[in-house]
Design an enzyme around this catalytic site. Structure first.
Site, PDB file in Angstrom:
ATOM      1  N   LYS A 169       0.921  -1.154   0.088  1.00  0.00           N
ATOM      2  CA  LYS A 169       0.172  -0.067   0.054  1.00  0.00           C
ATOM      3  C   LYS A 169       1.038   1.137  -0.108  1.00  0.00           C
ATOM      4  CE  LYS A 169      -2.328   1.461   3.590  1.00  0.00           C
ATOM      5  NZ  LYS A 169      -3.425   1.356   4.768  1.00  0.00           N
ATOM      6  N   LYS A 171       0.599   5.462  -0.012  1.00  0.00           N
ATOM      7  CA  LYS A 171      -0.220   6.886   0.558  1.00  0.00           C
ATOM      8  C   LYS A 171      -0.137   7.826  -0.797  1.00  0.00           C
ATOM      9  CE  LYS A 171      -0.056   6.276   5.435  1.00  0.00           C
ATOM     10  NZ  LYS A 171      -1.737   5.652   5.544  1.00  0.00           N
ATOM     11  N   ASP A 200      -3.806   4.726  -0.708  1.00  0.00           N
ATOM     12  CA  ASP A 200      -4.480   5.269   0.359  1.00  0.00           C
ATOM     13  C   ASP A 200      -4.685   6.960   0.327  1.00  0.00           C
ATOM     14  OD1 ASP A 200      -5.520   6.316   2.974  1.00  0.00           O
ATOM     15  OD2 ASP A 200      -4.360   5.206   4.187  1.00  0.00           O
ATOM     16  N   ASN A 202      -6.174   8.906   2.556  1.00  0.00           N
ATOM     17  CA  ASN A 202      -6.059   9.632   3.904  1.00  0.00           C
ATOM     18  C   ASN A 202      -7.100  10.624   4.165  1.00  0.00           C
ATOM     19  OD1 ASN A 202      -2.714   8.522   4.096  1.00  0.00           O
ATOM     20  ND2 ASN A 202      -4.043   8.009   5.880  1.00  0.00           N
ATOM     21  N   GLU A 226      -8.579   3.877  -0.555  1.00  0.00           N
ATOM     22  CA  GLU A 226      -8.723   3.902   0.808  1.00  0.00           C
ATOM     23  C   GLU A 226      -8.923   5.299   1.277  1.00  0.00           C
ATOM     24  OE1 GLU A 226      -6.404   2.996   4.876  1.00  0.00           O
ATOM     25  OE2 GLU A 226      -5.927   1.655   3.150  1.00  0.00           O
ATOM     26  N   GLU A 252     -10.484   2.401   9.167  1.00  0.00           N
ATOM     27  CA  GLU A 252      -9.690   2.653  10.321  1.00  0.00           C
ATOM     28  C   GLU A 252     -10.161   3.721  11.389  1.00  0.00           C
ATOM     29  OE1 GLU A 252      -6.030   5.528   9.148  1.00  0.00           O
ATOM     30  OE2 GLU A 252      -6.576   3.993   7.682  1.00  0.00           O
ATOM     31  N   ASP A 275      -9.818  -0.747  13.083  1.00  0.00           N
ATOM     32  CA  ASP A 275      -8.673  -0.437  13.898  1.00  0.00           C
ATOM     33  C   ASP A 275      -8.878  -1.313  15.366  1.00  0.00           C
ATOM     34  OD1 ASP A 275      -7.448   1.154  16.137  1.00  0.00           O
ATOM     35  OD2 ASP A 275      -6.144   1.821  14.315  1.00  0.00           O
ATOM     36  N   HIS A 302      -5.923  -2.554  10.546  1.00  0.00           N
ATOM     37  CA  HIS A 302      -5.510  -1.472  10.575  1.00  0.00           C
ATOM     38  C   HIS A 302      -4.377  -1.238  11.617  1.00  0.00           C
ATOM     39  CE1 HIS A 302      -4.744   3.074  11.464  1.00  0.00           C
ATOM     40  NE2 HIS A 302      -4.272   2.827  10.270  1.00  0.00           N
ATOM     41  N   GLU A 322      -2.504  -5.798   8.031  1.00  0.00           N
ATOM     42  CA  GLU A 322      -1.505  -4.616   7.759  1.00  0.00           C
ATOM     43  C   GLU A 322      -0.088  -4.583   8.518  1.00  0.00           C
ATOM     44  OE1 GLU A 322      -1.545   0.299   7.108  1.00  0.00           O
ATOM     45  OE2 GLU A 322      -2.679  -0.396   8.812  1.00  0.00           O
TER      46      GLU A 322
END
Length: 367
Positions: A169, A171, A200, A202, A226, A252, A275, A302, A322
């Site tokens: 993964k 970001k 991701d 975020n 994500e 998450e 998470d 997560h 993860e």
């Protein structure tokens, strides 16, 4: 194995220490940088001599002392209570009804829950996964990277493939779509077609911008996207899903199974990734896993890899673990990965034990 009747075991004390651990690679995201790993280490002592351990990740060192104090305060309220995690969960929910079990209070409750389950598994002489009715088995993992740019991103991606990971993964959410595509294409070229590439954002995009960028990703072999927009905007995620072809992953930041249920009712995602801390520890995870099973949604984890490897092994829709090692420098035995998978360790409990020399080195003491 301890011989005391589990129903007779009570909590005698709960201790908490704060550490700030260095990271090999700072966690760079589109909305900020996490340069260290601030952790609250929890030790729950039981009357039979069992000790349960867990840690909390506070994201910022500013929250360390407040979180530690909340754990200690709740720990005082639990002294003398039976070591029965489900009963402890109900008791804490009742005690926090007026304040609300959110934020730092939620985190502290989850940490105590994880430590209580660990202590109970130790008392029964079983790995947590076996206490929960499962078996130790290989759980596939993805290597979780940062907003690393092309050079470092390619280096880390190639290393992960060499270590046997079938998914990585990265970001994204760079200043421009062109930069996002440059990084994604460089990574795809580095890892080949047989390795899954996850991205991701975020929470960094508006709904229209998320749709625009995800459309541009649709020819790049992306396995999931994500948190493209604000995590609490379930309607926004649903609108994104309606307009794009790539699977949407969120979860998450769900604070408890109730928030997860709301997201699923809104059709906000294709995959879920609770998470362990924010969903409510082991107890919250089990409830979340039931929700995912009912909807047929693949469920990943997560962070919190040490406890998540046990939990995913008993999750009916288990997807990916993860790999992001936030606590390794203060652990006696960090979780081992082999050929892109991890197996829960064989010793009783979760396998979490502290490297006390490292804890003393990184400990943050209250002023």
């Amino acid at each position: 194995m301890n011989t005391a009747n589990a129903s007779d075991i009570v909590i005698t004390s709960i201790h908490a220490r704060a550490v700030n651990v260095p990271l090999e690679h700072p966690v760079r995201t589109s909305v900020g940088v996490i340069s260290t790993s601030p952790l609250v280490l929890i030790d729950l002592h039981a009357s039979d001599g069992s000790v349960g351990r867990a840690y909390l990740f506070t994201y910022t060192p500013m929250a360390l002392e407040a979180t530690r104090q909340m754990v200690l305060a709740l720990g005082e309220a639990l002294k003398g209570q039976p070591l029965a995690p489900l009963d402890l969960d109900r008791l804490l929910a009742q005690r926090l009804r007026l304040l609300g079990r959110t934020g730092i209070a939620l985190m502290a409750c989850a940490g105590i829950d994880m430590a209580a389950w660990d202590a109970l598994a130790v008392a029964r002489g079983l790995p947590l996964v076996e206490l929960l009715g499962g078996r130790r088995r290989a759980v596939p993992a993805y290597d979780s990277h940062s907003m690393d740019g092309v050079e470092l991103g390619v280096e880390r991606a190639r290393r992960a493939v060499a270590q046997g990971f079938g998914a990585i993964k990265t970001k994204v959410g760079y200043a421009t779509l062109a930069e996002d595509l440059r990084v994604v294409r460089a990574l795809r070229q580095a890892i080949g077609d047989d390795t899954q590439l996850l991205v991701d954002f975020n929470q960094g995009l508006s709904v229209p911008e998320a749709v625009r960028r995800i459309h541009a990703f649709e020819g790049e072999g992306i396995a999931w996207v994500e948190e493209p927009t604000l995590q609490e905007d379930y309607a926004g995620h649903a609108r994104i899903r309606e307009q794009v072809r790539l699977p949407i992953q969120i979860g998450e930041n769900w604070c408890g199974p109730g928030e997860m249920a709301k997201a699923l009712d809104a059709s906000a995602c294709d995959f879920v990734m609770p998470d362990a801390m924010k969903i409510g520890g082991v107890t919250g995870w089990l409830r979340a896993a039931a929700l995912a099973q009912a909807r047929g949604l693949p469920m990943s984890s997560h962070i919190f890899q040490e406890v998540s490897v046990h939990l995913l092994a008993v999750t009916p829709t288990c997807h990916l673990l993860e790999r992001m090692d936030l606590a390794g420098p203060v652990l006696a035995e960090p979780l081992a990965f082999e050929n892109g998978t991890a197996i829960a360790p064989p010793q009783p409990g979760t396998g979490i034990a502290w490297n006390e020399d490292a804890v003393r080195r990184f400990e943050v003491r209250a002023c």
